[in-house]
Design an enzyme around this catalytic site. Structure first.
Site, PDB file in Angstrom:
ATOM      1  N   SER A  58     -27.164 -16.220   9.000  1.00  0.00           N
ATOM      2  CA  SER A  58     -27.565 -14.805   8.953  1.00  0.00           C
ATOM      3  C   SER A  58     -27.387 -14.045  10.256  1.00  0.00           C
ATOM      4  O   SER A  58     -27.548 -12.826  10.280  1.00  0.00           O
ATOM      5  CB  SER A  58     -29.028 -14.715   8.511  1.00  0.00           C
ATOM      6  OG  SER A  58     -29.190 -15.268   7.226  1.00  0.00           O
ATOM      7  N   SER A  59     -27.076 -14.731  11.351  1.00  0.00           N
ATOM      8  CA  SER A  59     -26.850 -14.026  12.617  1.00  0.00           C
ATOM      9  C   SER A  59     -25.764 -12.972  12.495  1.00  0.00           C
ATOM     10  O   SER A  59     -25.760 -11.978  13.228  1.00  0.00           O
ATOM     11  CB  SER A  59     -26.470 -15.024  13.721  1.00  0.00           C
ATOM     12  OG  SER A  59     -27.556 -15.832  14.061  1.00  0.00           O
TER      13      SER A  59
END
Length: 731
Positions: free
Chosen positions: A391-392
Site C-alpha cells: 500500500s505504500s
C-alpha cells in the site's frame, strides 16, 4: 716635358685583416675539432650512441580519497613498504632465477599463489635431463622428423610429471618460485610488485642494502586502500583490483587504450568503478635509459605524478552509522521472536527530496555461518533488489486517478467488499462487510483497498457489477504504469552507480483483469527501495522527480593529511521530470500522507503521531509467496513456498516543509498471524536520529559562533570579553 701617371695603391685597413685572421683561426679550430671527433674519438662516440636507448614507462600513483558530506574520511590510502622488480629486455631465465634465489634469502614470500602449472614448469627448468627422460625414443624420433612440435613435446613433459616429482620441490624452492613468478608476471621495463603486504622494516632495510647484487630489484613505498568504517557501505563503495590481478580481462582492451598498464589497480565495482576516471590520478612518467641489449643503465622522472581526485559523497556518515545500528537492532529483535523464520534483511534509503542527494543508504542481511549469526552489509540491495511494496504506492494510484480524469479531488466512493464471479471477495482491512462512503484522503489515511480497486476499474473503462465478471481495457496496465513511472516507480532513478535494477513487471495474460486491481495496491510489479524513496520524494517536493545521486562534489587532491582541496566539479541537482499534475492534486495526496502519520486513525499514527517534527507517511503490506534465497528448499520436491508479508513505509518530514524523505523495506517480515511493526519502528527511529543530529549540529554551530564572537570583542569592551583560558575551559 711629358708627365707620367702614378698607379694608385689599394689600401686594406688593418682591422679588416685582423677580422679575416680571426675567422680563419676559428674555422681552423672547428675543422681540427671535427677531425678529432670523427677520426680520433669517432669509434668511442659511435659505441656510446649504440649503447643507450630511452624507454619511457609509467608508475602508478595512489587513488583519490572518499569523504562523507561533512568531510569525514571514508576511504583512504595507507602507505606500505614494497619490494619491486623491473625486468630488463636483456634479462634471461637463468639471471632472473639467480636473482630470485638471492632475494628469497632476504625476505619471506607466501606461496599460496603458486599453481600446479608453475610447479611443473619449475621442475622442468631444474631437471632438464629428467624432463627429457619423460619423452620416449620413438617420440624424440618423431620430433626430429618434424612430426611433433616443440610445444607438443613440452606438453607431454608437463602431462607426465607426477605428484612425487612435485614433492621433490622443497619449501625453500617454492618460495624462490613464488618470487620468480612475480618477476615474470608483467611487461619488461615495468616495475612488478614482488611483495607489498607485511614487508617488515628488517626486510626493507636488508634488501635496500643489497640492491647492487639484486639486478632489477628495488625498494619503494606503495599504497593500499583503507576503509575507515569496517563493513559500512562496503557493498556500495566497491572494490579495486590488486596489483596481482591488474586489469579485469573483460575490460583490458578498454583500459589499455586509455594508457593503463596490465598490472594497474582499477575500480572493479560500484563507486570505485563508476568514478574510476576521477579516482585513478595521473601517473608518474619515468624514463629508463638502457643499452642496446636492454639492460637498465639509469632512470629519471620525466613527469611527477599526482594522486587521483577526491570524492565528497552526499552520505551523512553519522546518520548512516546510526541507521545501520537501528536496522541491526530491530532485525535481531524481531528475528528472535516466533513467526519470522524467513526474515533475513531490511533496507533504508534516506534522501533530500529537494536535491535527490542520498543521505543514508543502509541495508543489512542476517546470515548464519558455521552456527554463528552475523549481520552483513547489504546497502547495495537498495538498488539491486526489488520487492512488491504493497500500500505504500497508493499515493501514485490516487494521483493516476486524477491525472487520467477518472477521479477528482475529494471524490467520495463506497468502500465495500467487491464480489466478482469465481473469486473471493476483495475488501479493505478495516471493512470486511459494510458499506462506507470515504474520500481520497481518508482512503490514504486508512489505506483503503477498495478505493484503489474502483479507481483502477475506472481507468480500465470497466464497471463493477456484484457477482459478475470484470472486463477492462487491455491498455489499462500501460496507462497506469506510465503514470507510476512519472514518480520513479518501475524506471531508473538515475543513481550514479552501475547495475541499478528497475524491478520486475508482472505478466498480464488476457482474461485476468483482476491483476490490475492487485497492481493498484502495490501487489503486482516489484520496485527497489531506492525507487520507493524517489517516489515519495516526488510527492514531498511538489511533483519534481529529482535524479538521485551519491556523489556531491569532486575535489582536487592536496598533500595535507585528511584535508580537502578546492572544488573541481559540483554535482548539481537535476530534475528528471515534472509529474503531469495540478498543485492542488499533489496537495490532496500530501494531506492524506499527513493524516496517515498524524491523525488518530492513521495507519502509522501509533508510532509517528507524537513526533515533534510532524511527519507525513504511508504504510504498506504486500502478501505473496516467499521468493527469497531459501525458496528452493520449499520447491525442489514440487512443494509450494509459504505465504509471507513484505512490510514497507515511506514518508518525509516536516510535512509542510520537507527536508528528508525515506523508504523502509522489510521483505518476508512475517508468516502466519505473527505480525510485526518493524517497518514503523525503524521509520520512527531513523527520523528521530535525523532530527537529533540536526539539533546537535545547530547547537554546536551556535556555540562555536558565540565563542568566536566573544573572543573577537574589541579591547574597549574588556568587561564582557572572555579570556582565551576561559574559552578553552568551555571547549
Amino acid at each position: 716635358m711629358k708627365k707620367t701617371k702614378k698607379k694608385k695603391k689599394t689600401h686594406v685597413p688593418f682591422r679588416m685583416n685582423m677580422m679575416f685572421f680571426v675567422v680563419f683561426l676559428l674555422f681552423s679550430i672547428l675543422i681540427f675539432r671535427l677531425g678529432i671527433v670523427q677520426i680520433v674519438q669517432g669509434e668511442d662516440y659511435q659505441r656510446k650512441i649504440e649503447r643507450t636507448e630511452d624507454v619511457t614507462v609509467n608508475a602508478s600513483v595512489p587513488r583519490g580519497k572518499i569523504f562523507d558530506r561533512g568531510g569525514q574520511v571514508i576511504v583512504d590510502n595507507v602507505p606500505q613498504n614494497s619490494i619491486t622488480y623491473t625486468r630488463s629486455k636483456a634479462a634471461n631465465q637463468k639471471e632472473m632465477m639467480d636473482t630470485a634465489k638471492k632475494l628469497a634469502k632476504l625476505i619471506s614470500k607466501e606461496t599460496e599463489q603458486v599453481t600446479e602449472r608453475d610447479k611443473k614448469d619449475f621442475w622442468i627448468m631444474r631437471n632438464e635431463e629428467k624432463a627429457k627422460g619423460k619423452i620416449s625414443a620413438k617420440e624424440w624420433a618423431k620430433f626430429e622428423e618434424g612430426e611433433i612440435s616443440d610445444k607438443e613435446i613440452y606438453q607431454l613433459q608437463l602431462d607426465r610429471i607426477t605428484e612425487n616429482n612435485l614433492k621433490e620441490i622443497s619449501e625453500e624452492e617454492l618460495e624462490v618460485l613464488a618470487i620468480y613468478r612475480e618477476f615474470t608476471s608483467g611487461y619488461s621495463m615495468t616495475p612488478q610488485v614482488v611483495k607489498n603486504k607485511n614487508v617488515t622494516e628488517e626486510e626493507y632495510a636488508i634488501v635496500s642494502e643489497n640492491l647492487s647484487t639484486l639486478p632489477g630489484v628495488n625498494t619503494t613505498t606503495d599504497w593500499d586502500r583503507a576503509y575507515t568504517y569496517d563493513g559500512t557501505l562496503r557493498t556500495v563503495l566497491g572494490n579495486i583490483s590488486s596489483s596481482r590481478e591488474g586489469l579485469p580481462k573483460e575490460m583490458a582492451d578498454f583500459y589499455l587504450s586509455r594508457d593503463y598498464s596490465r598490472n594497474d589497480r582499477v575500480g572493479k565495482s560500484y563507486i570505485e568503478y563508476q568514478y574510476e576516471e576521477v579516482l585513478r590520478g595521473q601517473k608518474t612518467k619515468m624514463k629508463n635509459i638502457t643499452d642496446k641489449a636492454g639492460n637498465i643503465l639509469d632512470s629519471e622522472i620525466v613527469r611527477e605524478g599526482q594522486r587521483g581526485k577526491d570524492l565528497i559523497l552526499t552520505i551523512d556518515m553519522d546518520l548512516q552509522l546510526a541507521v545501520e545500528a537501528i536496522i541491526e537492532e530491530e532485525l535481531l529483535k524481531t528475528k528472535r521472536q516466533p513467526g519470522h523464520p524467513l526474515l533475513d534483511r531490511a533496507f533504508v534509503t534516506m534522501l533530500d527530496p529537494n536535491t535527490g542527494e542520498v543521505l543514508a543508504l543502509a541495508g543489512k542481511r542476517y546470515t548464519v555461518s558455521k552456527g554463528k549469526a552475523e549481520m552483513q552489509d547489504f546497502a547495495l540491495g537498495n538498488i539491486s533488489t526489488s520487492y512488491t511494496m504493497g500500500s505504500s504506492v497508493k499515493g501514485a494510484t490516487i494521483m493516476t486517478g486524477y491525472m487520467t480524469g477518472v477521479n477528482r479531488p475529494g471524490e467520495v466512493m463506497v468502500d465495500e467488499p467487491l464480489r466478482f464471479r469465481g473469486t473471493n471477495p476483495k475488501s479493505s482491512w478495516f471493512n470486511r462487510g459494510g458499506a462506507i462512503g470515504i474520500n481520497d484522503t481518508y482512503a490514504l489515511m486508512r489505506s483503503s483497498n477498495v478505493y484503489m480497486f474502483k479507481t483502477a476499474i475506472k481507468i480500465g473503462k470497466g464497471k463493477y457489477r456484484p457477482n459478475q465478471g470484470l472486463k477492462l481495457d487491455p491498455e489499462a496496465f500501460s496507462i497506469m504504469r506510465r503514470h507510476f513511472n512519472q514518480f520513479g516507480l518501475g524506471v531508473p532513478t538515475g543513481i550514479d552507480l552501475p547495475n541499478e535494477q528497475t524491478g520486475y513487471q508482472g505478466r498480464t495474460p488476457a482474461g485476468e483483469p483482476g491483476l490490475l486491481l492487485d497492481y493498484s495496491i502495490g501487489q503486482f510489479d516489484t520496485y527497489t527501495p531506492m525507487q520507493l524513496a524517489q517516489y515519495v520524494s516526488t510527492i514531498a517536493n511538489g511533483g519534481y522527480r529529482m535524479k538521485t545521486h551519491i556523489v556531491k562534489e569532486i575535489r582536487e587532491p592536496v598533500s595535507e593529511l585528511n584535508k580537502i582541496g578546492p572544488v573541481a566539479k559540483e554535482i548539481r541537482p537535476e530534475v528528471l521530470n515534472r509529474i503531469d499534475a495540478k498543485p492542488e492534486w499533489i496537495d490532496r495526496v500530501q494531506e492524506g500522507f499527513r493524516q496517515v502519520a498524524q491523525s488518530s486513525q492513521g495507519t502509522g499514527a501509533k508510532y509517528l503521531s507524537s513526533a515533534p517534527y510532524k511527519p507525513a507517511a504511508k504504510t504498506g503490506t504486500a502478501e505473496g509467496l516467499y521468493d527469497g534465497p531459501d525458496r528452493e528448499k520449499y520447491t525442489k520436491n514440487g512443494g509450494i513456498p509459504p505465504m509471507t508479508w513484505n512490510l514497507t513505509l515511506v514518508g518525509y518530514a516536516p510535512h509542510d516543509n520537507p527536508e528528508v524523505a525515506f523508504s523502509v523495506v522489510v521483505p518476508w517480515a512475517y508468516q502466519g498471524g505473527n505480525a510485526t511493526d518493524i517497518n514503523k519502528i525503524i521509520g520512527r527511529r531513523i527520523l528521530d536520529k535525523y532530527f537529533e543530529l540536526k539539533e546537535e549540529r545547530m547547537e554546536n554551530m551556535s556555540y562555536e559562533l558565540t565563542v568566536e564572537k566573544d573572543v573577537k570583542k574589541p579591547d574597549g569592551d574588556a568587561e564582557s570579553a572572555e579570556t582565551e583560558d576561559e574559552v578553552s575551559d568551555k571547549e
